[in-house]
Design an enzyme around this catalytic site. Sequence first.
Site, PDB file in Angstrom:
ATOM      1  N   GLY A  12      51.324  31.403  50.811  1.00 18.27           N
ATOM      2  CA  GLY A  12      50.974  32.657  50.132  1.00 18.27           C
ATOM      3  C   GLY A  12      50.438  33.682  51.113  1.00 18.27           C
ATOM      4  N   ALA A  13      51.056  34.870  51.127  1.00 19.01           N
ATOM      5  CA  ALA A  13      50.582  35.968  51.993  1.00 19.01           C
ATOM      6  C   ALA A  13      49.939  37.049  51.135  1.00 19.01           C
ATOM      7  N   TYR A  15      45.923  38.192  49.556  1.00 20.65           N
ATOM      8  CA  TYR A  15      44.664  38.466  50.242  1.00 20.65           C
ATOM      9  C   TYR A  15      44.105  37.203  50.899  1.00 20.65           C
ATOM     10  N   ALA A  16      44.183  36.071  50.161  1.00 21.35           N
ATOM     11  CA  ALA A  16      43.570  34.839  50.656  1.00 21.35           C
ATOM     12  C   ALA A  16      44.328  34.300  51.876  1.00 21.35           C
ATOM     13  N   VAL A  83      57.778  28.400  47.526  1.00 23.76           N
ATOM     14  CA  VAL A  83      57.252  27.041  47.406  1.00 23.76           C
ATOM     15  C   VAL A  83      57.640  26.488  46.044  1.00 23.76           C
ATOM     16  N   GLU A 172      41.931  49.923  34.038  1.00 23.36           N
ATOM     17  CA  GLU A 172      42.450  50.656  35.222  1.00 23.36           C
ATOM     18  C   GLU A 172      43.868  51.173  34.964  1.00 23.36           C
ATOM     19  N   ALA A 319      40.061  39.930  44.643  1.00 22.24           N
ATOM     20  CA  ALA A 319      40.536  40.032  46.019  1.00 22.24           C
ATOM     21  C   ALA A 319      39.365  39.930  46.988  1.00 22.24           C
ATOM     22  N   GLN A 320      38.240  40.502  46.565  1.00 24.58           N
ATOM     23  CA  GLN A 320      37.042  40.444  47.402  1.00 24.58           C
ATOM     24  C   GLN A 320      36.708  38.988  47.738  1.00 24.58           C
ATOM     25  N   LYS A 379      35.919  53.395  45.307  1.00 22.98           N
ATOM     26  CA  LYS A 379      37.124  52.578  45.066  1.00 22.98           C
ATOM     27  C   LYS A 379      38.131  52.792  46.213  1.00 22.98           C
TER      28      LYS A 379
HETATM   29  P1  FAD Z   1      47.786  37.106  45.294  1.00 18.99           P
HETATM   30  O1  FAD Z   1      47.290  38.445  45.652  1.00 18.99           O
HETATM   31  O2  FAD Z   1      48.387  36.882  43.937  1.00 18.99           O
HETATM   32  O3  FAD Z   1      48.839  36.646  46.402  1.00 18.99           O
HETATM   33  C1  FAD Z   1      49.594  35.458  46.262  1.00 18.99           C
HETATM   34  C2  FAD Z   1      50.771  35.510  47.216  1.00 18.99           C
HETATM   35  O4  FAD Z   1      51.522  34.292  47.070  1.00 18.99           O
HETATM   36  C3  FAD Z   1      51.746  36.651  46.915  1.00 18.99           C
HETATM   37  O5  FAD Z   1      52.164  37.242  48.119  1.00 18.99           O
HETATM   38  C4  FAD Z   1      52.916  35.949  46.218  1.00 18.99           C
HETATM   39  O6  FAD Z   1      54.156  36.601  46.420  1.00 18.99           O
HETATM   40  C5  FAD Z   1      52.898  34.596  46.915  1.00 18.99           C
HETATM   41  N1  FAD Z   1      53.524  33.535  46.116  1.00 18.99           N
HETATM   42  C6  FAD Z   1      53.335  33.285  44.803  1.00 18.99           C
HETATM   43  N2  FAD Z   1      54.064  32.216  44.425  1.00 18.99           N
HETATM   44  C7  FAD Z   1      54.713  31.784  45.525  1.00 18.99           C
HETATM   45  C8  FAD Z   1      55.599  30.708  45.782  1.00 18.99           C
HETATM   46  N3  FAD Z   1      55.965  29.841  44.819  1.00 18.99           N
HETATM   47  N4  FAD Z   1      56.081  30.560  47.030  1.00 18.99           N
HETATM   48  C9  FAD Z   1      55.726  31.398  48.027  1.00 18.99           C
HETATM   49  N5  FAD Z   1      54.877  32.432  47.851  1.00 18.99           N
HETATM   50  C10 FAD Z   1      54.368  32.614  46.611  1.00 18.99           C
HETATM   51  N6  FAD Z   1      40.247  42.336  42.756  1.00 18.99           N
HETATM   52  C11 FAD Z   1      39.279  42.993  43.444  1.00 18.99           C
HETATM   53  O7  FAD Z   1      38.484  42.344  44.159  1.00 18.99           O
HETATM   54  N7  FAD Z   1      39.172  44.359  43.380  1.00 18.99           N
HETATM   55  C12 FAD Z   1      40.013  45.120  42.668  1.00 18.99           C
HETATM   56  O8  FAD Z   1      39.892  46.349  42.633  1.00 18.99           O
HETATM   57  C13 FAD Z   1      41.049  44.467  41.939  1.00 18.99           C
HETATM   58  N8  FAD Z   1      41.939  45.196  41.235  1.00 18.99           N
HETATM   59  C14 FAD Z   1      42.953  44.550  40.573  1.00 18.99           C
HETATM   60  C15 FAD Z   1      43.865  45.339  39.867  1.00 18.99           C
HETATM   61  C16 FAD Z   1      44.884  44.724  39.154  1.00 18.99           C
HETATM   62  C17 FAD Z   1      45.855  45.580  38.380  1.00 18.99           C
HETATM   63  C18 FAD Z   1      45.008  43.301  39.164  1.00 18.99           C
HETATM   64  C19 FAD Z   1      46.118  42.637  38.397  1.00 18.99           C
HETATM   65  C20 FAD Z   1      44.116  42.526  39.876  1.00 18.99           C
HETATM   66  C21 FAD Z   1      43.074  43.141  40.580  1.00 18.99           C
HETATM   67  N9  FAD Z   1      42.135  42.402  41.308  1.00 18.99           N
HETATM   68  C22 FAD Z   1      41.132  43.043  41.999  1.00 18.99           C
HETATM   69  C23 FAD Z   1      42.260  40.930  41.404  1.00 18.99           C
HETATM   70  C24 FAD Z   1      43.011  40.573  42.695  1.00 18.99           C
HETATM   71  O9  FAD Z   1      44.226  41.283  42.764  1.00 18.99           O
HETATM   72  C25 FAD Z   1      43.290  39.076  42.821  1.00 18.99           C
HETATM   73  O10 FAD Z   1      42.086  38.375  42.661  1.00 18.99           O
HETATM   74  C26 FAD Z   1      43.892  38.791  44.193  1.00 18.99           C
HETATM   75  O11 FAD Z   1      45.167  39.366  44.292  1.00 18.99           O
HETATM   76  C27 FAD Z   1      43.984  37.306  44.493  1.00 18.99           C
HETATM   77  O12 FAD Z   1      44.438  37.153  45.802  1.00 18.99           O
HETATM   78  P2  FAD Z   1      45.300  35.869  46.203  1.00 18.99           P
HETATM   79  O13 FAD Z   1      45.582  35.988  47.664  1.00 18.99           O
HETATM   80  O14 FAD Z   1      44.654  34.646  45.692  1.00 18.99           O
HETATM   81  O15 FAD Z   1      46.649  35.998  45.382  1.00 18.99           O
HETATM   82  P1  NAD Z   2      40.203  39.627  32.079  1.00 21.41           P
HETATM   83  O1  NAD Z   2      40.303  38.216  31.650  1.00 21.41           O
HETATM   84  O2  NAD Z   2      39.047  40.025  32.894  1.00 21.41           O
HETATM   85  O3  NAD Z   2      40.253  40.580  30.811  1.00 21.41           O
HETATM   86  C1  NAD Z   2      41.157  40.359  29.772  1.00 21.41           C
HETATM   87  C2  NAD Z   2      40.726  41.106  28.524  1.00 21.41           C
HETATM   88  O4  NAD Z   2      41.708  40.865  27.512  1.00 21.41           O
HETATM   89  C3  NAD Z   2      39.386  40.647  27.974  1.00 21.41           C
HETATM   90  O5  NAD Z   2      38.600  41.764  27.657  1.00 21.41           O
HETATM   91  C4  NAD Z   2      39.775  39.820  26.750  1.00 21.41           C
HETATM   92  O6  NAD Z   2      38.795  39.860  25.732  1.00 21.41           O
HETATM   93  C5  NAD Z   2      41.057  40.504  26.305  1.00 21.41           C
HETATM   94  N1  NAD Z   2      41.942  39.630  25.518  1.00 21.41           N
HETATM   95  C6  NAD Z   2      42.240  38.326  25.752  1.00 21.41           C
HETATM   96  N2  NAD Z   2      43.045  37.838  24.784  1.00 21.41           N
HETATM   97  C7  NAD Z   2      43.287  38.866  23.932  1.00 21.41           C
HETATM   98  C8  NAD Z   2      44.031  38.984  22.737  1.00 21.41           C
HETATM   99  N3  NAD Z   2      44.716  37.954  22.213  1.00 21.41           N
HETATM  100  N4  NAD Z   2      44.059  40.176  22.104  1.00 21.41           N
HETATM  101  C9  NAD Z   2      43.389  41.249  22.618  1.00 21.41           C
HETATM  102  N5  NAD Z   2      42.642  41.175  23.738  1.00 21.41           N
HETATM  103  C10 NAD Z   2      42.590  40.011  24.388  1.00 21.41           C
HETATM  104  O7  NAD Z   2      41.593  39.917  32.844  1.00 21.41           O
HETATM  105  P2  NAD Z   2      41.986  41.109  33.809  1.00 21.41           P
HETATM  106  O8  NAD Z   2      41.428  42.387  33.341  1.00 21.41           O
HETATM  107  O9  NAD Z   2      43.449  40.983  34.004  1.00 21.41           O
HETATM  108  O10 NAD Z   2      41.265  40.713  35.178  1.00 21.41           O
HETATM  109  C11 NAD Z   2      41.668  39.532  35.874  1.00 21.41           C
HETATM  110  C12 NAD Z   2      40.819  39.330  37.107  1.00 21.41           C
HETATM  111  O11 NAD Z   2      41.107  40.345  38.056  1.00 21.41           O
HETATM  112  C13 NAD Z   2      39.330  39.397  36.797  1.00 21.41           C
HETATM  113  O12 NAD Z   2      38.643  38.457  37.575  1.00 21.41           O
HETATM  114  C14 NAD Z   2      38.949  40.780  37.233  1.00 21.41           C
HETATM  115  O13 NAD Z   2      37.608  40.842  37.695  1.00 21.41           O
HETATM  116  C15 NAD Z   2      39.930  41.041  38.371  1.00 21.41           C
HETATM  117  N6  NAD Z   2      40.220  42.493  38.428  1.00 21.41           N
HETATM  118  C16 NAD Z   2      39.313  43.254  39.092  1.00 21.41           C
HETATM  119  C17 NAD Z   2      39.506  44.621  39.125  1.00 21.41           C
HETATM  120  C18 NAD Z   2      38.498  45.461  39.866  1.00 21.41           C
HETATM  121  O14 NAD Z   2      37.621  44.911  40.536  1.00 21.41           O
HETATM  122  N7  NAD Z   2      38.580  46.776  39.796  1.00 21.41           N
HETATM  123  C19 NAD Z   2      40.613  45.201  38.513  1.00 21.41           C
HETATM  124  C20 NAD Z   2      41.510  44.383  37.823  1.00 21.41           C
HETATM  125  C21 NAD Z   2      41.289  43.013  37.796  1.00 21.41           C
END
Ligand code: FAD
Ligand code: NAD
Length: 402
Positions: A12-13, A15-16, A83, A172, A319-320, A379
């Site tokens: 996985g490439a 954040y982690a 994978v 968001e 991601a943090q 942000k």
């Molecule tokens: P990922 O970012 O999901 O990376 C996984 C990698 O593995 C990807 O490159 C993927 O292509 C690869 N992969 C997956 N399956 C396979 C496979 N089978 N084979 C090979 N490669 C594979 N967190 C924050 O801290 N701050 C934020 O502001 C924030 N904003 C967010 C906004 C949104 C809309 C969303 C959805 C999430 C947000 N998050 C935020 C949460 C954050 O994005 C995740 O916690 C973070 O991406 C996790 O990092 P990761 O490296 O574990 O996984």
């Molecule tokens: P979440 O689980 O945090 O929120 C999901 C929301 O959907 C909850 O409020 C829940 O009550 C609602 N929900 C669940 N089932 C439902 C249903 N059947 N009907 C209606 N509502 C329902 O998920 P997320 O917002 O995708 O966040 C995922 C992770 O990513 C979290 O850890 C979050 O902290 C992180 N994230 C962080 C940021 C940021 O830091 N700015 C932005 C996006 C995501």
Amino acid sequence: MAQSRKKVLVLGAGYAGLQTVTKLQKQLSKEDAEITLINKNDYHYEATWLHEASAGTLSYEDALYPVESVLDKDKVNFVKAEVKKIDRNAQKVETDAGVFDYDILVVGLGFESETFGIDGMKDHAFQIENILTSRKLSRHIEDKFANYASSKEKDDKDIAILVGGAGFTGIEFLGELTERIPELCNKYGVEQSRVHITCVEAAPKMLPQFSDELVNHAVSFLEDRGVEFKIATPIVAANEKGFVVEVDGKKEQLEANTVVWAAGVRGNHIMDDAFDGVKRGRIVNNQDLTIKGHDEIFVIGDCSAFIPEGEERPLPTTAQIAMQQGETVAQSIYNILHGEPTVPFNYVDRGTVCSLGSHDGVGVVYGRDIKGKKAAFMKKVIDTRAVFKLGGVGLAFKKGKF
Ligand code: FAD
Ligand code: NAD
């Protein structure tokens, strides 16, 4: 000498994984280890920017860059492969490009959308899951506006959007929509008052991590820009018309031609068969991020459910945290290769900011509430810092948000 090199395999490439590898390549020499990074795409995408790519306020190309552009090719071998299976007993990983063995494995396969088995949700709702699902969603939204504008008999459902979930992702995404919709109305000559955006949330309170003042700011900001909230309203099904919700035992059909599920994530499904004790794609780690019975396997990012010493609940998935875990694991791998003990993971919570489009937001930074333009600025700092940490100054200039 080359034969005695330990094989370090990183899956996985995101954040982690990328943080692990970019730190390892700084610390290790070529002779220390054979490092291989496997990712299913040849690019890394900013998962934390998916709400923007989904709404179309950011083009999907701007949210990604080639994985190899941040790698030292003398020290890290990058393989584009998907994978399929992790065989922990044989210490092998099966992919669509062959089988890889390892001495040390780092699993960072990230998150997938979780629909909790809700009937029809996978088939009828868009998911905000990766850069391709986001590109699909933003194009669909624009297509529906174009269709509405060009149709003689206009269907208001073409310019109606249902968003399931008012967690960080839902809020968001709504924030970005409030910027994208006026642009689309302008482009296609659609009267904005006819556009209907509805967010459906099961819980009685949104963003429970934040104070009432911050939540009220976010809600007022979005409502002032036309978003309708239905809270304490669980979605129980999705179908070709939209969401079915249930309140006080009564079911109701909500209709729209754009239906988005933003109500939960889980760890990668590959995890389910790979290890014992995995729940929704996540495994509880040891304090050094290895897993029970396997001091050669680290699981980090959204596939891990790390419970800090003395606490009961796992950390959220962010991601943090994924990046901090990557740094810790890189240090532990360095130590292992040099005959030293691994290090425990100590999470430093710098705060959380939830954007409301590009000029507003709410958040807590180092324990202090912030909102409005200050939050939006923070942000952008956070987004740019993440790019800088993985790709240095050059990438921060190219992809940073200033
Ligand atoms: P990922 O970012 O999901 O990376 C996984 C990698 O593995 C990807 O490159 C993927 O292509 C690869 N992969 C997956 N399956 C396979 C496979 N089978 N084979 C090979 N490669 C594979 N967190 C924050 O801290 N701050 C934020 O502001 C924030 N904003 C967010 C906004 C949104 C809309 C969303 C959805 C999430 C947000 N998050 C935020 C949460 C954050 O994005 C995740 O916690 C973070 O991406 C996790 O990092 P990761 O490296 O574990 O996984
Ligand atoms: P979440 O689980 O945090 O929120 C999901 C929301 O959907 C909850 O409020 C829940 O009550 C609602 N929900 C669940 N089932 C439902 C249903 N059947 N009907 C209606 N509502 C329902 O998920 P997320 O917002 O995708 O966040 C995922 C992770 O990513 C979290 O850890 C979050 O902290 C992180 N994230 C962080 C940021 C940021 O830091 N700015 C932005 C996006 C995501």
